[in-house]
Design a protein around this motif. Structure first.
Motif, PDB file in Angstrom:
ATOM      1  N   GLY A   1       0.835  -1.198   0.000  1.00 44.26           N
ATOM      2  CA  GLY A   1       0.000   0.000   0.000  1.00 44.26           C
ATOM      3  C   GLY A   1       0.868   1.246   0.000  1.00 44.26           C
ATOM      4  N   SER A   2       0.332   2.310   0.539  1.00 42.44           N
ATOM      5  CA  SER A   2       1.017   3.601   0.507  1.00 42.44           C
ATOM      6  C   SER A   2       2.084   3.715   1.604  1.00 42.44           C
ATOM      7  N   VAL A   3       2.926   4.713   1.462  1.00 42.82           N
ATOM      8  CA  VAL A   3       3.927   5.024   2.475  1.00 42.82           C
ATOM      9  C   VAL A   3       3.226   5.350   3.790  1.00 42.82           C
ATOM     10  N   GLU A   4       2.093   6.044   3.694  1.00 48.81           N
ATOM     11  CA  GLU A   4       1.322   6.403   4.891  1.00 48.81           C
ATOM     12  C   GLU A   4       0.785   5.167   5.610  1.00 48.81           C
ATOM     13  N   LYS A   5       0.364   4.175   4.834  1.00 46.43           N
ATOM     14  CA  LYS A   5      -0.150   2.939   5.440  1.00 46.43           C
ATOM     15  C   LYS A   5       0.949   2.231   6.218  1.00 46.43           C
ATOM     16  N   LEU A   6       2.148   2.167   5.646  1.00 42.77           N
ATOM     17  CA  LEU A   6       3.275   1.559   6.348  1.00 42.77           C
ATOM     18  C   LEU A   6       3.579   2.321   7.637  1.00 42.77           C
ATOM     19  N   ALA A   7       3.486   3.643   7.588  1.00 46.81           N
ATOM     20  CA  ALA A   7       3.719   4.462   8.789  1.00 46.81           C
ATOM     21  C   ALA A   7       2.673   4.157   9.857  1.00 46.81           C
ATOM     22  N   GLN A   8       1.438   3.995   9.453  1.00 49.86           N
ATOM     23  CA  GLN A   8       0.368   3.647  10.404  1.00 49.86           C
ATOM     24  C   GLN A   8       0.627   2.277  11.025  1.00 49.86           C
ATOM     25  N   TRP A   9       1.043   1.320  10.216  1.00 51.44           N
ATOM     26  CA  TRP A   9       1.352  -0.009  10.734  1.00 51.44           C
ATOM     27  C   TRP A   9       2.465   0.063  11.777  1.00 51.44           C
ATOM     28  N   ARG A  10       3.527   0.831  11.466  1.00 46.72           N
ATOM     29  CA  ARG A  10       4.634   0.948  12.419  1.00 46.72           C
ATOM     30  C   ARG A  10       4.134   1.562  13.727  1.00 46.72           C
ATOM     31  N   HIS A  11       3.321   2.585  13.628  1.00 48.05           N
ATOM     32  CA  HIS A  11       2.782   3.250  14.817  1.00 48.05           C
ATOM     33  C   HIS A  11       1.940   2.289  15.660  1.00 48.05           C
ATOM     34  N   ARG A  12       1.237   1.395  15.012  1.00 45.92           N
ATOM     35  CA  ARG A  12       0.361   0.436  15.697  1.00 45.92           C
ATOM     36  C   ARG A  12       1.051  -0.896  15.978  1.00 45.92           C
ATOM     37  N   SER A  13       2.364  -0.961  15.735  1.00 46.07           N
ATOM     38  CA  SER A  13       3.152  -2.194  15.932  1.00 46.07           C
ATOM     39  C   SER A  13       2.600  -3.343  15.109  1.00 46.07           C
ATOM     40  N   ARG A  14       2.279  -3.056  13.868  1.00 44.56           N
ATOM     41  CA  ARG A  14       1.805  -4.072  12.930  1.00 44.56           C
ATOM     42  C   ARG A  14       2.736  -4.085  11.723  1.00 44.56           C
ATOM     43  N   GLY A  15       2.475  -4.984  10.809  1.00 43.94           N
ATOM     44  CA  GLY A  15       3.232  -5.024   9.567  1.00 43.94           C
ATOM     45  C   GLY A  15       4.589  -5.674   9.727  1.00 43.94           C
ATOM     46  N   PRO A  16       5.403  -5.588   8.673  1.00 48.01           N
ATOM     47  CA  PRO A  16       6.709  -6.247   8.690  1.00 48.01           C
ATOM     48  C   PRO A  16       7.693  -5.548   9.634  1.00 48.01           C
ATOM     49  N   ALA A  17       8.662  -6.316  10.103  1.00 49.50           N
ATOM     50  CA  ALA A  17       9.733  -5.755  10.938  1.00 49.50           C
ATOM     51  C   ALA A  17      10.483  -4.699  10.126  1.00 49.50           C
ATOM     52  N   PHE A  18      10.978  -3.678  10.813  1.00 49.39           N
ATOM     53  CA  PHE A  18      11.673  -2.601  10.116  1.00 49.39           C
ATOM     54  C   PHE A  18      12.933  -2.209  10.864  1.00 49.39           C
ATOM     55  N   ILE A  19      13.758  -1.440  10.177  1.00 48.74           N
ATOM     56  CA  ILE A  19      15.017  -0.951  10.719  1.00 48.74           C
ATOM     57  C   ILE A  19      14.971   0.572  10.654  1.00 48.74           C
ATOM     58  N   ARG A  20      15.323   1.229  11.738  1.00 52.45           N
ATOM     59  CA  ARG A  20      15.398   2.691  11.735  1.00 52.45           C
ATOM     60  C   ARG A  20      16.865   3.070  11.511  1.00 52.45           C
ATOM     61  N   ILE A  21      17.115   3.803  10.434  1.00 48.69           N
ATOM     62  CA  ILE A  21      18.459   4.278  10.105  1.00 48.69           C
ATOM     63  C   ILE A  21      18.386   5.800  10.160  1.00 48.69           C
ATOM     64  N   GLY A  22      18.745   6.349  11.302  1.00 44.75           N
ATOM     65  CA  GLY A  22      18.566   7.785  11.497  1.00 44.75           C
ATOM     66  C   GLY A  22      17.081   8.095  11.472  1.00 44.75           C
ATOM     67  N   ARG A  23      16.665   8.936  10.526  1.00 40.62           N
ATOM     68  CA  ARG A  23      15.250   9.266  10.387  1.00 40.62           C
ATOM     69  C   ARG A  23      14.566   8.412   9.319  1.00 40.62           C
ATOM     70  N   ARG A  24      15.332   7.614   8.620  1.00 41.82           N
ATOM     71  CA  ARG A  24      14.761   6.784   7.550  1.00 41.82           C
ATOM     72  C   ARG A  24      14.352   5.429   8.076  1.00 41.82           C
ATOM     73  N   ILE A  25      13.364   4.853   7.421  1.00 42.32           N
ATOM     74  CA  ILE A  25      12.875   3.526   7.766  1.00 42.32           C
ATOM     75  C   ILE A  25      13.245   2.588   6.628  1.00 42.32           C
ATOM     76  N   ALA A  26      13.782   1.443   6.977  1.00 38.15           N
ATOM     77  CA  ALA A  26      14.178   0.455   5.982  1.00 38.15           C
ATOM     78  C   ALA A  26      13.609  -0.909   6.368  1.00 38.15           C
ATOM     79  N   TYR A  27      13.497  -1.760   5.382  1.00 36.66           N
ATOM     80  CA  TYR A  27      12.980  -3.114   5.578  1.00 36.66           C
ATOM     81  C   TYR A  27      13.959  -4.084   4.918  1.00 36.66           C
TER      82      TYR A  27
END
Length: 68
Positions: free
Chosen positions: A21-47
């Motif tokens: 889906g959209s970048v915004e949807k991924l951001a919502q998932w991260r906020h709600r602790s859902r979706g795929p595991a991610f890596i925070r690199i500074g201010r960027r999000i990576a998978y």
């Protein structure tokens, strides 16, 4: 079957990530602790490709009710 390259790092804005889906949807998932595991690199999000493939495999539903 792997959809994402196992050894690659993907960013939210990469075209391949549109499968979720959209970048915004991924951001919502991260906020709600859902979706795929991610890596925070500074201010960027990576998978990592491995995590994306694992997430997709976990979402698999067999309509026949048989084991995956």
């Amino acid at each position: 079957m792997a959809i994402f390259d196992q050894d690659r790092i993907f960013f939210s804005e990469d075209p391949e990530m549109r499968i979720f889906g959209s970048v915004e949807k991924l951001a919502q998932w991260r906020h709600r602790s859902r979706g795929p595991a991610f890596i925070r690199i500074g201010r960027r999000i990576a998978y990592h490709g491995t995590d994306l493939n694992a997430y997709l495999s976990a979402q698999r539903t067999d309509p026949n009710g048989e084991a995956a």
